[in-house]
Each structure stands twice: as C-alpha cells, then as structure tokens.
Design an enzyme around this catalytic site. Structure first.
Site, mmCIF file in Angstrom:
data_model
loop_
_atom_site.group_PDB
_atom_site.id
_atom_site.type_symbol
_atom_site.label_atom_id
_atom_site.label_comp_id
_atom_site.label_asym_id
_atom_site.label_seq_id
_atom_site.Cartn_x
_atom_site.Cartn_y
_atom_site.Cartn_z
ATOM 1 N N ARG A 144 0.741 -1.226 0.025
ATOM 2 C CA ARG A 144 0.076 -0.010 0.020
ATOM 3 C C ARG A 144 0.987 1.230 0.000
ATOM 4 N NH1 ARG A 144 -3.570 -0.624 5.142
ATOM 5 N NH2 ARG A 144 -4.757 1.091 4.442
ATOM 6 N N HIS A 187 -5.638 -2.944 13.260
ATOM 7 C CA HIS A 187 -6.904 -3.510 13.205
ATOM 8 C C HIS A 187 -7.162 -4.375 14.407
ATOM 9 C CE1 HIS A 187 -6.746 -1.766 9.335
ATOM 10 N NE2 HIS A 187 -7.766 -1.661 9.152
ATOM 11 N N ASP A 258 -9.106 7.577 12.571
ATOM 12 C CA ASP A 258 -9.372 6.147 11.983
ATOM 13 C C ASP A 258 -10.561 5.383 12.631
ATOM 14 O OD1 ASP A 258 -8.889 3.867 10.409
ATOM 15 O OD2 ASP A 258 -6.710 3.761 10.656
#
EC number: 3.2.1.52
Length: 361
Positions: A144, A187, A258
C-alpha cells in the site's frame, strides 16, 4: 418528494449495512451529530445500485452528508465491477525506479481515474493516499506504500493528489505520523513504535510535511503509540495532532480519526470515551464503522467540544463538480484512454496477497 433536513454536518461518520438504506439507518443519518457516511464493499452490488444509494443519502440532508470510501487500489479497493482495477501504490514506486517522470505521470492518472469514477457515482472522498513509508516491517501496509524513500513517497503522493483534484476530489493522507515502522496491525492490536521523535521527523513525517505545505485537505492519524513522544495513540494525542500537526506543520485541514472500532483505539476506553478523546485531542470527525449499536451509543452519549472551524473544514471535503458531468466525463473516449493507461499498471494477483485490510481504514 421529502424536503431534506436543513442541518449542518456533525463530527461523526457512520456506515450502513447493505445496498439501500433501512428505516433505522435513515433515522441514524438524520441525527445532528452525523456528518458523513463511509461505504464498504458490502454496500456495492453494481454501479447503478451505488448511484442510487448515494443519491438516497444525499437527499436526506442539506448540506448533504459527506460520502466516503476507503478506495486506494491494490488490496484496498472496495468497488470492483464497473470500476478500473487500480494498482497497489507500490507499482508506482517500482515505476519510479525505472523512470521518475513517467511514474509521476502515472500517479496523476491513477488519481484522476480513481476520483472521477467515484464522483460519477456520487462519492465525495476516498481516504487516500497512504503516506506511510515501507520499512519492510509492517505487513498491513506493505505494498500500500509507494516506497521506502520519503522523498519518493512525497513526489508520487503529490502527483496522485493532483490527479484526485482533476477528478473532483480532495485527498486524505494517512496514517499520521507513520504506520510503516511497526509490525502490528492496528486493526488487531495496539502497535507501539519505540523510536525517538527526531527519527520520525527525519523520515516518516517528511511526506506529511510536504503535502501539508501543498494544502492537503485531510489527514488520518494512526492508532499507534509512540511512547517516546506521548503515551496515547496518535489519534488521541494532543501532542501529535495539536503540537506537531497543527503547530509544527501548520496544518489547517480536516483530521479524521481512524475507525474507533479498531483494536488500536481500545486504549481510550468505551466508544463514547474514544470519540470524546479523539475530538478533545484535535480530530474534527470520528469514524464508527461496522458496529451500528456502538454508533448509536456515540450519538446518544457524545457531547462534542466547540468546533468553530468544523463546517468550513468539512465543506472542503465535498466532491467538486456536478455528478452528471462526471458521468459524462467517464463515458468519454479520452477517459477510456486514461483508464487503459491505469489498467496497464494492474497489480498481479500475487501482489494482492497479504493480510486482509478489513472494513476499516
């Protein structure tokens, strides 16, 4: 036809479950603290269905709720059928090694295609570009990232942002001040980056500084703790958001948290406490994804601080141009040529492997 609610955008972004709104979701989106909706892969069946969903969301409020998506390319592309398959950003970094000028041109083309296709479907914003450096340590960032060199990341990201602007879309750099050094995925865990501030300034912060100077519209901080700087994750830290980002980098754009449902946010407590902490630290808008009951808790329990610049900042995030004009643009022959240019960068299936990036940013 129902008259839309006349209501300013609030500081909470929520999501929806499926291809169309339910009555419960319409009620949630009418709450005065809601200012935006983030869409995911589960919200996409077809281009026509997506257009209908965004039109329904837009019709609820005036000014319309912001509609966002995490649509970077590579492993993180939420809408596929009917959209150009976007490369992982590493493909642009690889192109840079061969020809920097061509790579810059390609990055601008990727940004324009990404944005215009979303704008034609009524989406305002994609949470991109990733400004994290690839230190070869963080699998969830991996390809990414554009590159390991902060100067290359800054150049390619700036070109991508120019393309986004051509496609009618603002940009959101993430994950401030850099998620690439830590091995953990925020996450799933609360990652810790033990480096000194001087080391982070000398590398990871450079792309953020370059793009902040160029007028980057939005930033998303990392759910990462940098204990040599502050004991709290960056998204809950006044040191990072107020002292470094707003103060040292003179940044005046939107700060999006986030997803507050990520494990990296759990350090702040329950969901209302997380939202309180993020806003108190300097975030303008908080994201509550994938847990509608928790979103309702936040909407019922949150008392936001005074945010005198909120309306002005969020207005900058609204997509530019008329949706009908973008539909005409993406149907044109010259846009087809641009799509073909981007499609030639399409990431090989093997490069799409790696940790799944969940339904959060």
């Amino acid at each position: 036809m129902t008259t839309p609610l006349q209501l300013p955008r609030g500081p909470v972004m929520v999501d929806v479950e499926g291809f169309a709104l339910t009555d419960a979701e319409r009620a949630r989106l009418a709450h005065p603290l809601v200012g935006g909706v983030i869409l995911f892969r589960r919200n996409f069946e077809s281009v026509e269905q997506l257009k209908a969903l965004t039109a329904e969301i837009r019709a609820l409020r005036e000014p319309a709720l912001l509609i966002a998506v995490d649509h970077e390319g590579g492993r993180v592309q939420r809408f596929i059928d009917g959209f150009t398959r976007l490369p992982a950003m590493r493909a642009l970094g690889d192109a840079w090694e061969a020809d920097p000028a061509e790579a810059t041109s390609l990055a601008e083309a990727v940004g324009e295609v990404l944005a215009a296709e979303l704008r034609a479907c009524g989406v305002d914003l994609s949470f991109t570009p990733v400004l994290d450096l690839d230190w070869g340590r963080c699998a969830v960032i991996g390809n990414r990232s554009f590159h390991a060199d902060p100067a290359v990341v800054a150049e390619l990201a700036a070109a991508l942002v120019r393309g986004l602007h051509k496609g009618g879309m603002a940009a959101c750099g993430k994950h401030f001040p850099g998620h690439g050094w830590v091995e953990g995925d925020s996450h799933q865990v609360i990652p810790v980056d033990e480096r000194e501030l001087a080391d982070i300034r000398a590398a990871d912060l450079l792309p953020f500084a370059r793009l902040a100077e160029a007028g980057l519209a939005a930033v998303m901080p990392a759910h990462v703790i940098y204990p040599k700087v502050d004991a709290r994750p960056a998204g809950f830290s006044k040191v990072w958001l107020e002292t470094v980002l707003r103060g040292d980098l003179h940044y005046d754009g939107v700060i999006f948290s986030d997803d507050l449902g990520m494990e990296g946010a759990a350090e702040a407590g329950g969901f209302v406490a997380r939202a309180d902490a993020a806003l108190a630290a300097g975030c303008d808008m908080v994201l509550v994804c994938n847990q509608p009951a928790r979103a309702d808790e936040v909407l019922a329990g949150l008392t936001p601080p005074a945010q005198p610049k909120l309306a002005e900042r969020l207005a900058r995030m609204a997509g530019q141009g008329e949706i009908a004009d973008w539909r005409e643009r993406v149907a044109s022959d010259d846009f087809a040529a641009l799509r073909a240019k981007v499609a030639r960068l399409s990431t090989p299936p093997a490069a799409l492997e790696g940790p799944a990036v969940g339904e959060a940013c």
